[in-house]
Design a protein around this motif. Sequence first.
Motif, PDB file in Angstrom:
ATOM      1  N   LEU A  56      -5.361  13.034  -4.801  1.00  0.00           N
ATOM      2  CA  LEU A  56      -5.795  11.707  -4.298  1.00  0.00           C
ATOM      3  C   LEU A  56      -4.506  10.668  -4.689  1.00  0.00           C
ATOM      4  CD1 LEU A  56      -9.511  11.554  -5.220  1.00  0.00           C
ATOM      5  CD2 LEU A  56      -8.342  11.930  -2.775  1.00  0.00           C
ATOM      6  N   LEU A  57      -4.143   9.716  -3.753  1.00  0.00           N
ATOM      7  CA  LEU A  57      -3.307   8.777  -4.228  1.00  0.00           C
ATOM      8  C   LEU A  57      -4.048   7.470  -3.941  1.00  0.00           C
ATOM      9  CD1 LEU A  57      -0.337   7.790  -4.703  1.00  0.00           C
ATOM     10  CD2 LEU A  57      -0.043   8.081  -2.351  1.00  0.00           C
ATOM     11  N   ASN A  58      -4.140   6.629  -4.901  1.00  0.00           N
ATOM     12  CA  ASN A  58      -4.594   5.250  -4.547  1.00  0.00           C
ATOM     13  C   ASN A  58      -3.337   4.210  -4.525  1.00  0.00           C
ATOM     14  OD1 ASN A  58      -7.275   5.823  -5.152  1.00  0.00           O
ATOM     15  ND2 ASN A  58      -6.688   5.728  -7.400  1.00  0.00           N
ATOM     16  N   VAL A  59      -3.376   3.804  -3.362  1.00  0.00           N
ATOM     17  CA  VAL A  59      -2.305   2.631  -3.163  1.00  0.00           C
ATOM     18  C   VAL A  59      -2.759   1.197  -3.195  1.00  0.00           C
ATOM     19  CG1 VAL A  59      -0.795   1.753  -1.466  1.00  0.00           C
ATOM     20  CG2 VAL A  59      -1.133   4.032  -1.744  1.00  0.00           C
ATOM     21  N   TYR A  60      -2.535   0.252  -3.892  1.00  0.00           N
ATOM     22  CA  TYR A  60      -2.898  -1.135  -4.090  1.00  0.00           C
ATOM     23  C   TYR A  60      -1.899  -2.016  -3.528  1.00  0.00           C
ATOM     24  CZ  TYR A  60      -5.573   1.267  -7.552  1.00  0.00           C
ATOM     25  OH  TYR A  60      -6.318   2.203  -8.462  1.00  0.00           O
ATOM     26  N   PHE A  61      -2.526  -2.492  -2.326  1.00  0.00           N
ATOM     27  CA  PHE A  61      -1.762  -3.472  -1.592  1.00  0.00           C
ATOM     28  C   PHE A  61      -1.907  -4.993  -1.993  1.00  0.00           C
ATOM     29  CE2 PHE A  61      -2.288   0.253   1.163  1.00  0.00           C
ATOM     30  CZ  PHE A  61      -1.002   0.390   1.416  1.00  0.00           C
ATOM     31  N   HIS A  62      -0.913  -5.660  -2.452  1.00  0.00           N
ATOM     32  CA  HIS A  62      -1.099  -7.041  -2.941  1.00  0.00           C
ATOM     33  C   HIS A  62       0.280  -8.009  -2.194  1.00  0.00           C
ATOM     34  CE1 HIS A  62      -2.453  -9.838  -5.949  1.00  0.00           C
ATOM     35  NE2 HIS A  62      -1.090 -10.225  -6.195  1.00  0.00           N
ATOM     36  N   GLY A  63      -0.162  -8.747  -1.247  1.00  0.00           N
ATOM     37  CA  GLY A  63       0.749  -9.638  -0.713  1.00  0.00           C
ATOM     38  C   GLY A  63       1.771  -8.636   0.201  1.00  0.00           C
ATOM     39  N   GLU A  64       2.917  -8.671  -0.129  1.00  0.00           N
ATOM     40  CA  GLU A  64       4.084  -7.923   0.472  1.00  0.00           C
ATOM     41  C   GLU A  64       4.610  -6.711  -0.052  1.00  0.00           C
ATOM     42  OE1 GLU A  64       5.563  -8.213   3.733  1.00  0.00           O
ATOM     43  OE2 GLU A  64       3.746  -9.462   3.854  1.00  0.00           O
ATOM     44  N   GLN A  65       3.638  -6.291  -1.254  1.00  0.00           N
ATOM     45  CA  GLN A  65       3.999  -4.991  -2.270  1.00  0.00           C
ATOM     46  C   GLN A  65       2.866  -4.273  -2.060  1.00  0.00           C
ATOM     47  OE1 GLN A  65       4.593  -7.402  -5.734  1.00  0.00           O
ATOM     48  NE2 GLN A  65       6.877  -7.583  -5.362  1.00  0.00           N
ATOM     49  N   ALA A  66       3.370  -2.975  -2.760  1.00  0.00           N
ATOM     50  CA  ALA A  66       2.319  -1.977  -2.832  1.00  0.00           C
ATOM     51  C   ALA A  66       2.737  -1.358  -4.151  1.00  0.00           C
ATOM     52  CB  ALA A  66       2.542  -0.994  -1.835  1.00  0.00           C
ATOM     53  N   LYS A  67       1.536  -1.014  -5.052  1.00  0.00           N
ATOM     54  CA  LYS A  67       1.750  -0.168  -6.216  1.00  0.00           C
ATOM     55  C   LYS A  67       1.188   1.049  -6.056  1.00  0.00           C
ATOM     56  CE  LYS A  67      -0.148  -0.632 -10.864  1.00  0.00           C
ATOM     57  NZ  LYS A  67      -1.023  -1.469 -11.495  1.00  0.00           N
ATOM     58  N   LEU A  68       1.674   1.974  -6.398  1.00  0.00           N
ATOM     59  CA  LEU A  68       0.976   3.424  -6.424  1.00  0.00           C
ATOM     60  C   LEU A  68       1.369   4.317  -7.626  1.00  0.00           C
ATOM     61  CD1 LEU A  68       3.094   5.866  -5.238  1.00  0.00           C
ATOM     62  CD2 LEU A  68       2.756   4.508  -3.267  1.00  0.00           C
ATOM     63  N   ILE A  69       0.665   5.001  -7.973  1.00  0.00           N
ATOM     64  CA  ILE A  69       0.874   6.167  -9.059  1.00  0.00           C
ATOM     65  C   ILE A  69       0.949   7.537  -8.490  1.00  0.00           C
ATOM     66  CG2 ILE A  69       0.214   6.997 -11.208  1.00  0.00           C
ATOM     67  CD1 ILE A  69      -1.601   4.297 -11.607  1.00  0.00           C
ATOM     68  N   LYS A 110      11.805  14.953  -0.473  1.00  0.00           N
ATOM     69  CA  LYS A 110      10.656  15.558  -0.288  1.00  0.00           C
ATOM     70  C   LYS A 110       9.698  14.831   0.586  1.00  0.00           C
ATOM     71  CE  LYS A 110       6.957  18.188  -2.442  1.00  0.00           C
ATOM     72  NZ  LYS A 110       6.352  18.629  -3.619  1.00  0.00           N
ATOM     73  N   GLU A 111       9.140  15.188   1.566  1.00  0.00           N
ATOM     74  CA  GLU A 111       8.254  14.398   2.417  1.00  0.00           C
ATOM     75  C   GLU A 111       6.899  14.954   2.273  1.00  0.00           C
ATOM     76  OE1 GLU A 111       9.365  13.603   6.371  1.00  0.00           O
ATOM     77  OE2 GLU A 111      11.015  12.448   5.890  1.00  0.00           O
ATOM     78  N   ILE A 112       6.166  14.213   1.928  1.00  0.00           N
ATOM     79  CA  ILE A 112       4.623  14.626   1.719  1.00  0.00           C
ATOM     80  C   ILE A 112       3.745  13.876   2.844  1.00  0.00           C
ATOM     81  CG2 ILE A 112       2.587  14.892  -0.095  1.00  0.00           C
ATOM     82  CD1 ILE A 112       4.853  14.615  -2.230  1.00  0.00           C
ATOM     83  N   GLN A 113       2.999  14.851   3.397  1.00  0.00           N
ATOM     84  CA  GLN A 113       2.061  14.218   4.468  1.00  0.00           C
ATOM     85  C   GLN A 113       0.721  13.967   3.955  1.00  0.00           C
ATOM     86  OE1 GLN A 113       3.085  13.958   7.535  1.00  0.00           O
ATOM     87  NE2 GLN A 113       5.067  14.816   6.934  1.00  0.00           N
ATOM     88  N   CYS A 114       0.398  12.631   4.224  1.00  0.00           N
ATOM     89  CA  CYS A 114      -0.776  12.204   3.566  1.00  0.00           C
ATOM     90  C   CYS A 114      -1.828  11.657   4.576  1.00  0.00           C
ATOM     91  CB  CYS A 114      -0.615  10.904   2.722  1.00  0.00           C
ATOM     92  SG  CYS A 114       0.414  11.317   1.484  1.00  0.00           S
ATOM     93  N   ARG A 115      -3.130  11.705   4.342  1.00  0.00           N
ATOM     94  CA  ARG A 115      -4.151  10.985   5.436  1.00  0.00           C
ATOM     95  C   ARG A 115      -4.959   9.993   4.775  1.00  0.00           C
ATOM     96  NH1 ARG A 115      -9.147  13.880   5.161  1.00  0.00           N
ATOM     97  NH2 ARG A 115      -8.748  15.847   4.050  1.00  0.00           N
ATOM     98  N   LEU A 116      -5.405   9.057   5.528  1.00  0.00           N
ATOM     99  CA  LEU A 116      -6.128   7.984   4.846  1.00  0.00           C
ATOM    100  C   LEU A 116      -7.734   8.565   4.601  1.00  0.00           C
ATOM    101  CD1 LEU A 116      -6.499   4.832   4.230  1.00  0.00           C
ATOM    102  CD2 LEU A 116      -7.229   4.657   6.424  1.00  0.00           C
ATOM    103  N   LEU A 117      -8.240   8.497   3.414  1.00  0.00           N
ATOM    104  CA  LEU A 117      -9.581   8.454   3.154  1.00  0.00           C
ATOM    105  C   LEU A 117     -10.604   7.345   3.326  1.00  0.00           C
ATOM    106  CD1 LEU A 117      -9.543  11.299   0.280  1.00  0.00           C
ATOM    107  CD2 LEU A 117      -9.573  11.716   2.504  1.00  0.00           C
ATOM    108  N   GLN A 118      -9.981   6.230   2.678  1.00  0.00           N
ATOM    109  CA  GLN A 118     -10.873   5.032   2.318  1.00  0.00           C
ATOM    110  C   GLN A 118     -10.004   3.960   2.273  1.00  0.00           C
ATOM    111  OE1 GLN A 118     -13.690   5.770  -0.782  1.00  0.00           O
ATOM    112  NE2 GLN A 118     -13.903   3.721  -1.114  1.00  0.00           N
ATOM    113  N   VAL A 119     -10.490   2.624   2.667  1.00  0.00           N
ATOM    114  CA  VAL A 119     -10.028   1.329   2.485  1.00  0.00           C
ATOM    115  C   VAL A 119     -10.992   0.512   1.814  1.00  0.00           C
ATOM    116  CG1 VAL A 119      -8.893  -0.522   3.504  1.00  0.00           C
ATOM    117  CG2 VAL A 119      -8.389   1.717   4.146  1.00  0.00           C
ATOM    118  N   ASP A 120     -10.689  -0.300   0.687  1.00  0.00           N
ATOM    119  CA  ASP A 120     -11.369  -1.185   0.275  1.00  0.00           C
ATOM    120  C   ASP A 120     -10.675  -2.450   0.074  1.00  0.00           C
ATOM    121  OD1 ASP A 120     -13.600   0.416  -0.674  1.00  0.00           O
ATOM    122  OD2 ASP A 120     -12.417   1.179  -2.305  1.00  0.00           O
ATOM    123  N   SER A 121     -11.380  -3.451   0.449  1.00  0.00           N
ATOM    124  CA  SER A 121     -11.047  -4.920   0.300  1.00  0.00           C
ATOM    125  C   SER A 121     -11.386  -5.752  -0.844  1.00  0.00           C
ATOM    126  CB  SER A 121     -10.964  -5.543   1.599  1.00  0.00           C
ATOM    127  OG  SER A 121     -10.401  -5.117   2.597  1.00  0.00           O
TER     128      SER A 121
END
Length: 121
Positions: A56-69, A110-121
């Motif tokens: 699982l990958l959480n991506v936090y979108f904040h303005g024009e930036q994204a933060k991911l771990i 390395k290219e890793i394919q991802c698919r969206l599971l959920q979006v929270d606003s």
Amino acid sequence: MTSFILFLRSTLITFMALVVVACSSVNNEKVIEEEVYEIEDVVQTNVAVYFCDDKLLNVYFHGEQAKLIWENKTHLLNHAVSASGSSFLGESLSFVIQNEKAVLSTKSAKEIQCRLLQVDS
């Protein structure tokens, strides 16, 4: 008398030039500070959860930036202009989103394919 008028005219022109230069440099600094303030003032953060490489990958979108771990490292990415979808670029990762799919590219190409599971606003 003529030399005195020329002296006053050149002094006035010099003073006006200094005022213009001083004002323009102050305004530039103010604009930069306002831009930084606007970025910090963004309240809403959207969170998207992706499934990438059996993780699982959480991506936090904040303005024009994204933060991911990814792989126990926090990555800050900036939004980049893209013909289709959204692209976020960082020093060691890039994340390109198209509809419900995304590609996470690492520094090692390395290219890793991802698919969206959920979006929270």
